[in-house]
Design a protein around this motif. Structure first.
Motif, PDB file in Angstrom:
ATOM      1  N   PHE A   1      -5.972 -16.411   0.419  1.00 53.61           N
ATOM      2  CA  PHE A   1      -5.809 -16.681   1.285  1.00 53.61           C
ATOM      3  C   PHE A   1      -7.668 -16.614   2.096  1.00 53.61           C
ATOM      4  CE2 PHE A   1      -4.962 -12.084   0.497  1.00 53.61           C
ATOM      5  CZ  PHE A   1      -6.739 -11.414   1.185  1.00 53.61           C
TER       6      PHE A   1
ATOM      7  N   ALA B   1      -3.999   9.017   6.702  1.00 52.22           N
ATOM      8  CA  ALA B   1      -2.865   8.816   6.987  1.00 52.22           C
ATOM      9  C   ALA B   1      -2.679  10.679   6.045  1.00 52.22           C
ATOM     10  CB  ALA B   1      -2.526   8.150   5.282  1.00 52.22           C
ATOM     11  N   GLN B   2      -1.610  11.164   7.032  1.00 51.37           N
ATOM     12  CA  GLN B   2      -1.662  12.757   7.058  1.00 51.37           C
ATOM     13  C   GLN B   2      -3.049  13.843   7.194  1.00 51.37           C
ATOM     14  OE1 GLN B   2      -0.813  13.306   2.496  1.00 51.37           O
ATOM     15  NE2 GLN B   2       1.251  13.384   2.897  1.00 51.37           N
TER      16      GLN B   2
ATOM     17  N   GLU C   1       0.764   4.165   0.758  1.00 51.47           N
ATOM     18  CA  GLU C   1       0.849   5.118   2.309  1.00 51.47           C
ATOM     19  C   GLU C   1       1.729   4.518   3.440  1.00 51.47           C
ATOM     20  OE1 GLU C   1      -0.472   7.823   2.325  1.00 51.47           O
ATOM     21  OE2 GLU C   1      -2.083   8.272   0.807  1.00 51.47           O
ATOM     22  N   LEU C   2       1.648   3.220   2.694  1.00 58.59           N
ATOM     23  CA  LEU C   2       2.325   2.670   4.553  1.00 58.59           C
ATOM     24  C   LEU C   2       4.076   2.679   4.113  1.00 58.59           C
ATOM     25  CD1 LEU C   2       0.536  -0.092   5.042  1.00 58.59           C
ATOM     26  CD2 LEU C   2       0.072   1.325   6.078  1.00 58.59           C
TER      27      LEU C   2
ATOM     28  N   HIS D   1       0.763  -1.708  -0.047  1.00 64.96           N
ATOM     29  CA  HIS D   1       0.113   0.023   0.070  1.00 64.96           C
ATOM     30  C   HIS D   1       0.961   1.616   0.198  1.00 64.96           C
ATOM     31  CE1 HIS D   1      -2.787   2.855   1.222  1.00 64.96           C
ATOM     32  NE2 HIS D   1      -4.010   1.870   0.548  1.00 64.96           N
TER      33      HIS D   1
ATOM     34  N   TRP E   1      -4.973  -2.895  10.558  1.00 60.64           N
ATOM     35  CA  TRP E   1      -4.581  -1.972  11.430  1.00 60.64           C
ATOM     36  C   TRP E   1      -4.279  -1.292   9.819  1.00 60.64           C
ATOM     37  CZ3 TRP E   1       0.674  -1.318   9.310  1.00 60.64           C
ATOM     38  CH2 TRP E   1       1.702  -0.489  10.029  1.00 60.64           C
ATOM     39  N   ARG E   2      -3.666  -1.103   8.831  1.00 59.79           N
ATOM     40  CA  ARG E   2      -3.782  -0.821   7.630  1.00 59.79           C
ATOM     41  C   ARG E   2      -4.677   0.326   7.485  1.00 59.79           C
ATOM     42  NH1 ARG E   2      -4.713  -3.366   1.975  1.00 59.79           N
ATOM     43  NH2 ARG E   2      -6.653  -3.223   2.402  1.00 59.79           N
TER      44      ARG E   2
ATOM     45  N   ARG F   1     -10.946 -15.861   1.911  1.00 62.19           N
ATOM     46  CA  ARG F   1     -12.216 -14.486   1.585  1.00 62.19           C
ATOM     47  C   ARG F   1     -12.380 -14.015   2.524  1.00 62.19           C
ATOM     48  NH1 ARG F   1      -7.999 -14.802  -2.451  1.00 62.19           N
ATOM     49  NH2 ARG F   1      -8.289 -15.813  -4.103  1.00 62.19           N
TER      50      ARG F   1
ATOM     51  N   ARG G   1      -5.025   2.717   9.176  1.00 64.28           N
ATOM     52  CA  ARG G   1      -3.202   3.816   8.587  1.00 64.28           C
ATOM     53  C   ARG G   1      -4.071   5.271   7.924  1.00 64.28           C
ATOM     54  NH1 ARG G   1       1.162   5.517  10.648  1.00 64.28           N
ATOM     55  NH2 ARG G   1       1.993   5.178   8.228  1.00 64.28           N
ATOM     56  N   VAL G   2      -4.349   3.959   7.208  1.00 62.38           N
ATOM     57  CA  VAL G   2      -4.996   4.456   5.360  1.00 62.38           C
ATOM     58  C   VAL G   2      -5.392   6.114   5.446  1.00 62.38           C
ATOM     59  CG1 VAL G   2      -5.247   4.370   3.424  1.00 62.38           C
ATOM     60  CG2 VAL G   2      -3.229   3.325   4.485  1.00 62.38           C
TER      61      VAL G   2
ATOM     62  N   ARG H   1       3.658 -15.791   9.323  1.00 60.34           N
ATOM     63  CA  ARG H   1       2.797 -15.199  10.548  1.00 60.34           C
ATOM     64  C   ARG H   1       4.048 -13.696  11.483  1.00 60.34           C
ATOM     65  NH1 ARG H   1      -0.582 -18.895  13.151  1.00 60.34           N
ATOM     66  NH2 ARG H   1      -0.606 -16.566  15.001  1.00 60.34           N
ATOM     67  N   LYS H   2       3.545 -12.990  11.774  1.00 62.39           N
ATOM     68  CA  LYS H   2       3.667 -11.328  12.232  1.00 62.39           C
ATOM     69  C   LYS H   2       5.182 -12.656  13.447  1.00 62.39           C
ATOM     70  CE  LYS H   2       3.456  -8.161  15.369  1.00 62.39           C
ATOM     71  NZ  LYS H   2       4.718  -8.072  16.582  1.00 62.39           N
TER      72      LYS H   2
ATOM     73  N   PHE I   1      -3.147  -6.830  10.209  1.00 62.55           N
ATOM     74  CA  PHE I   1      -2.471  -6.004   9.994  1.00 62.55           C
ATOM     75  C   PHE I   1      -3.302  -5.357   8.755  1.00 62.55           C
ATOM     76  CE2 PHE I   1       1.074  -8.389  10.834  1.00 62.55           C
ATOM     77  CZ  PHE I   1       1.903  -7.079  11.594  1.00 62.55           C
TER      78      PHE I   1
ATOM     79  N   MET J   1      -6.854  -8.284  -5.612  1.00 64.94           N
ATOM     80  CA  MET J   1      -6.081  -8.992  -5.066  1.00 64.94           C
ATOM     81  C   MET J   1      -6.432 -10.511  -5.205  1.00 64.94           C
ATOM     82  SD  MET J   1      -5.091  -8.397  -1.354  1.00 64.94           S
ATOM     83  CE  MET J   1      -3.501  -7.311  -0.309  1.00 64.94           C
TER      84      MET J   1
ATOM     85  N   TYR K   1      -4.626 -17.349   9.864  1.00 66.70           N
ATOM     86  CA  TYR K   1      -4.303 -16.119   9.312  1.00 66.70           C
ATOM     87  C   TYR K   1      -4.638 -15.020  10.182  1.00 66.70           C
ATOM     88  CZ  TYR K   1      -3.168 -18.353   4.703  1.00 66.70           C
ATOM     89  OH  TYR K   1      -3.318 -18.467   2.946  1.00 66.70           O
ATOM     90  N   ARG K   2      -4.834 -15.252  11.093  1.00 69.37           N
ATOM     91  CA  ARG K   2      -5.420 -14.226  12.098  1.00 69.37           C
ATOM     92  C   ARG K   2      -4.717 -12.404  12.214  1.00 69.37           C
ATOM     93  NH1 ARG K   2      -3.640 -18.296  15.400  1.00 69.37           N
ATOM     94  NH2 ARG K   2      -2.040 -17.945  16.800  1.00 69.37           N
ATOM     95  N   ASP K   3      -3.059 -13.224  11.695  1.00 67.91           N
ATOM     96  CA  ASP K   3      -1.813 -12.001  11.787  1.00 67.91           C
ATOM     97  C   ASP K   3      -2.650 -10.924  10.337  1.00 67.91           C
ATOM     98  OD1 ASP K   3      -0.790 -12.609  13.875  1.00 67.91           O
ATOM     99  OD2 ASP K   3       1.147 -14.103  12.900  1.00 67.91           O
ATOM    100  N   LEU K   4      -3.039 -11.602   9.477  1.00 65.69           N
ATOM    101  CA  LEU K   4      -3.141 -11.146   8.381  1.00 65.69           C
ATOM    102  C   LEU K   4      -4.540  -9.954   8.135  1.00 65.69           C
ATOM    103  CD1 LEU K   4      -2.549 -10.325   5.368  1.00 65.69           C
ATOM    104  CD2 LEU K   4      -4.481 -12.075   4.590  1.00 65.69           C
TER     105      LEU K   4
ATOM    106  N   THR L   1       2.839 -11.202   5.459  1.00 64.10           N
ATOM    107  CA  THR L   1       1.198 -11.840   6.580  1.00 64.10           C
ATOM    108  C   THR L   1       0.309 -12.756   5.286  1.00 64.10           C
ATOM    109  OG1 THR L   1       0.322  -9.336   6.577  1.00 64.10           O
ATOM    110  CG2 THR L   1       1.583 -10.947   8.561  1.00 64.10           C
TER     111      THR L   1
ATOM    112  N   LEU M   1       2.819  -6.104   6.190  1.00 66.59           N
ATOM    113  CA  LEU M   1       1.543  -6.379   5.901  1.00 66.59           C
ATOM    114  C   LEU M   1       1.457  -7.594   4.204  1.00 66.59           C
ATOM    115  CD1 LEU M   1      -1.205  -5.586   5.985  1.00 66.59           C
ATOM    116  CD2 LEU M   1      -0.661  -3.968   3.580  1.00 66.59           C
TER     117      LEU M   1
END
Lengths: 442, 279
Positions: free
Chosen positions: B122, B47-48, A127-128, A125, B39-40, B124, B43-44, A144-145, B36, B116, B30-33, A139, A136
């Motif tokens: 991953f 952003a700014q 912006e990141l 992405h 979180w993305r 869906r 963040r996005v 895994r993280k 993130f 994607m 896939y919980r980490d994905l 994963t 990102l």
């Protein structure tokens, strides 16, 4: 035990049938009313196939078999190339194996984690920041993280963009983000790695870095499935290859064997062309092209030129009429379609003396250590100078593969990204030495 | 060369079967994905921006202000039981903001990520869980606004507040159930996309956000409460403002949410693999 088992795999797509277009104008109103219902049926039929449709022995116009009854198995640690023309089904096969699209029939068994590299920078992405994108993208690709936590320094180091790692990726140059994306991919540790044409992006040096990293992947005992149009890469990276044609595996053999088969379109040798009958041969009433071949220094025909030895491209043509000033030339074209160089005969008589009828054999000598590794195509052209015309101009008349075994070649592991460029000439270097005392004047 | 999950993973890829549930164990892998991606998005989204997550408070606050001016001030709408209109409105606007957002983003989740879908695999379901769970971050931040309004009007907290966690769960599951259905339908019928925004805008009039549900005629209430959002919004009001719980509407909410979730999960599982070919 096999790590990949593909059994009777088939994948069908529904393609548009012309019947929709033929409906009479008068039916328009009724069709409008029925529209939504028909649309629903059409959508449904996109992904459902009846048993009768599938087992129909006659080829059906509305069903495309992207894959048909494919079966093969892969041992752990094998690197298998998938070779075939565009639309042969290679990418569909990878998409089924990487679970992007389901099979219509048959099954695939995978004994291990799969990472699928179909695109560079999946999940990035703009912006990141670089660091955030590493997390990102990793994963997304199945890490895994805590694995990323462990490898993040190594990934940043490999990418070579340490300075900008906490800057948003939108401020990166495209080369930088590709490097970062590849660094992520290079540090995945799946049991099975599926790679589709990722190498098509990036500059030559970057591609080479990819190839080297992937070569080491194979050595680590990972299983690799690799689709590429770069035959040299397939030959070097893969032990074994499958030739896919019309959704079927037509040859399962050593990589070199399969590449040879593919480049030669099955029957002919691509490094040799001959026209037995005068009428079919390219040309006009004045001159006809009869054969093109590759020869070694001693003049015998070869099909696997090595970059460290000179090679000759030999063309044979028949002059049929008197009174023409005929001058042939050749062009060597790279795999990417770039004209590398052209060459015409340097002798004075060529452009000033009319050729007598009869057979002529001209050989162009390409010096050793000029061509880079990869597939090359040859274009042969005949100029008729007085008529200001070209009796023949044959593109891709032959194709040949150059494999670079030298220490500067892409296979050399001691320096990644060595010898990039579309040609690789050996040049003379001169060197002078000055002891410190001589520099420290003044 | 041993990866952390070990090499005993075995994946069998077969044609699509008509019935079955999503693979929850795989989802857990896939919980980490999911983390993130959520979180993305946060963040996005900010952003700014100078305000950052503060916008999560400002948005519902503005909504409440407008409703209070128009309905409380101009139309003199009385929520009853002596509840001031801004307080009455806040208790509904905050869960509604979450639910309408989760529903519209969840329904378009597959279409907006179609790029994607064709590149990488991953589960869906993660695309749908992303807006539904991600929206909770904004929801919890906007609760500070709720608390501020409650403190301002000196609301006495009752034991009804104990229902709050259960209501949050219901508030998440209902839009998720709807997204399960609509996200794959949106891929197949692009019409759904156009309809969705209109539907959500119209839906707010069928939920007691701007007006109290006591204004709905008694003989119509039995139909009115079939809408699962009615029970949730009424539930939030009862729980936060200490009014009596409306068990009839809440029962409908739970029932409808469960039906949507279970049927939606089955439908989604069948469609999630096909959509790539239909996009």
């Amino acid at each position: 035990m096999n790590i990949i088992e593909v059994s009777n795999l088939s994948k069908c797509y529904r393609i548009g049938s012309p019947s929709d277009l033929n409906a009479a104008e008068s039916n328009k109103f009724i069709r409008l009313l029925k529209g939504p219902l028909n649309n629903y049926r059409k959508y449904k039929s996109l992904y459902t196939f009846t048993e009768a449709e599938l087992s129909d022995p006659k080829p059906r116009k509305d069903i495309l078999w992207a894959l048909r009854d494919i079966s093969f198995a892969v041992q752990p640690g094998e690197a298998v190339g998938l070779v075939g023309a565009n639309g042969a089904g290679k990418s569909t096969l990878l998409k089924v194996i990487s679970r992007i699209t389901p099979p219509t029939r048959g099954s695939v068994l995978l004994r291990g984690r799969v990472s699928c590299l179909i695109e560079v920078g999946t999940g990035f992405h703009p912006e990141l920041t670089g660091r955030e994108n590493i997390y990102l993208s990793s994963t997304v690709l199945g890490m895994r993280k805590r694995e990323v936590d462990r490898k993040i320094d190594e990934i940043i180091d490999f990418s070579g963009v340490e300075k900008f790692i906490d800057t948003p990726v939108k401020r990166y140059s495209s080369g930088m983000s590709v490097r970062l994306a590849f660094a992520v991919m290079a540090h995945l540790e799946p049991e099975i790695l599926v790679i589709d044409e990722v190498l098509a992006v990036g500059d030559a040096e970057f591609q080479r870095k990819c190839l080297n990293k992937m070569g080491s992947v194979g050595k680590e005992g990972r299983t690799v499935l690799f689709v590429s149009h770069n035959m040299a890469a397939v030959t070097r990276l893969c032990d074994r290859a499958l030739l896919i044609r019309n959704g079927q595996v037509v040859l399962d053999s050593s990589a070199a064997d399969v590449v040879h088969h593919h480049v030669s379109a099955g029957t002919d040798d691509p490094t040799f062309r001959e026209w037995r009958s005068l009428d079919d041969s390219p040309g006009d009433d004045s001159v006809r092209l009869r054969a093109v071949r590759i020869v070694n220094e001693s003049g015998s025909q070869i099909s696997d030129p090595v970059s460290s030895e000179p090679m000759g491209i030999q063309m044979t043509y028949d002059v049929l009429e008197e009174g023409h000033l005929l001058s042939p030339y050749i062009t060597v074209v790279s795999e990417a379609g770039i004209d590398l160089f052209s060459s015409a005969s340097q002798s004075d008589t060529e452009t000033t003396v009319e050729k007598n009828p009869g057979r002529y054999v001209n050989t162009v000598w390409i010096p050793a250590n000029l061509l880079a590794e990869g597939t090359h195509y040859v274009r042969v052209v005949m100029r008729s100078i007085k008529k200001k015309s070209r009796p023949f101009s044959e593109r891709d008349v032959i194709a040949f593969n150059v494999i670079d075994h030298s220490e500067f070649g892409p296979g050399a592991s001691w320096w990644e990204g060595r010898a990039s460029g579309i040609i690789r000439p050996t040049l003379n270097w001169s060197s002078e030495y000055m002891p410190p005392a001589m520099i420290l004047e003044d | 060369m041993t990866s952390e999950t070990g090499s005993n993973v075995e994946i069998k890829i077969v044609p699509v079967t008509p019935f079955g549930f999503p693979d929850f164990r795989e989802l857990l892998e896939y919980r980490d994905l999911l983390y993130f991606l959520i979180w993305r998005n946060i963040r996005v989204a900010y952003a700014q921006s100078v305000g950052g997550l503060g916008w999560a408070v400002v948005q519902p606050a503005l909504q409440v202000l407008i409703f209070s001016l128009v309905f409380g001030g101009l139309l003199k709408l009385d929520p009853g039981d002596g509840v001031p209109y801004p307080l009455f409105s806040t208790a509904a606007v905050i869960p509604w903001t979450y639910m309408s957002g989760a529903m519209s983003m969840g329904s378009s989740a597959l279409v907006s990520n179609s790029g994607m879908l064709g590149k990488i695999y991953f589960p869906r379901l993660i695309f749908l869980l992303n807006p539904t769970l991600g929206g909770l971050v904004n929801f919890f931040i906007s609760l500070f606004f709720m608390i501020a309004v409650m403190v301002f009007y000196q609301v006495e907290v009752t034991s009804q507040l104990l229902f709050f966690p259960a209501l949050v769960v219901l508030m998440v599951l209902t839009p998720l159930g709807i997204s399960l259905w609509l996200s794959s339908l949106t891929i197949r019928f692009r019409d759904m996309r156009i309809m969705m925004s209109h539907l959500i805008r119209a839906l707010v009039y069928f939920v007691p956000v701007m007006y109290p549900s006591s204004q709905v005629p008694d003989h119509l209430r039995q139909w009115y409460i079939i809408n699962p959002f009615v029970g949730i919004v009424e539930g939030y009001r009862s729980c936060l403002l200490g009014e009596a719980m409306h068990w009839d509407s809440l029962a409908w909410s739970i029932g409808v949410a469960l039906v949507l979730l279970i049927t939606g999960a089955i439908y989604f599982r069948r469609m999630e693999r096909i959509i790539v070919d239909v996009i």
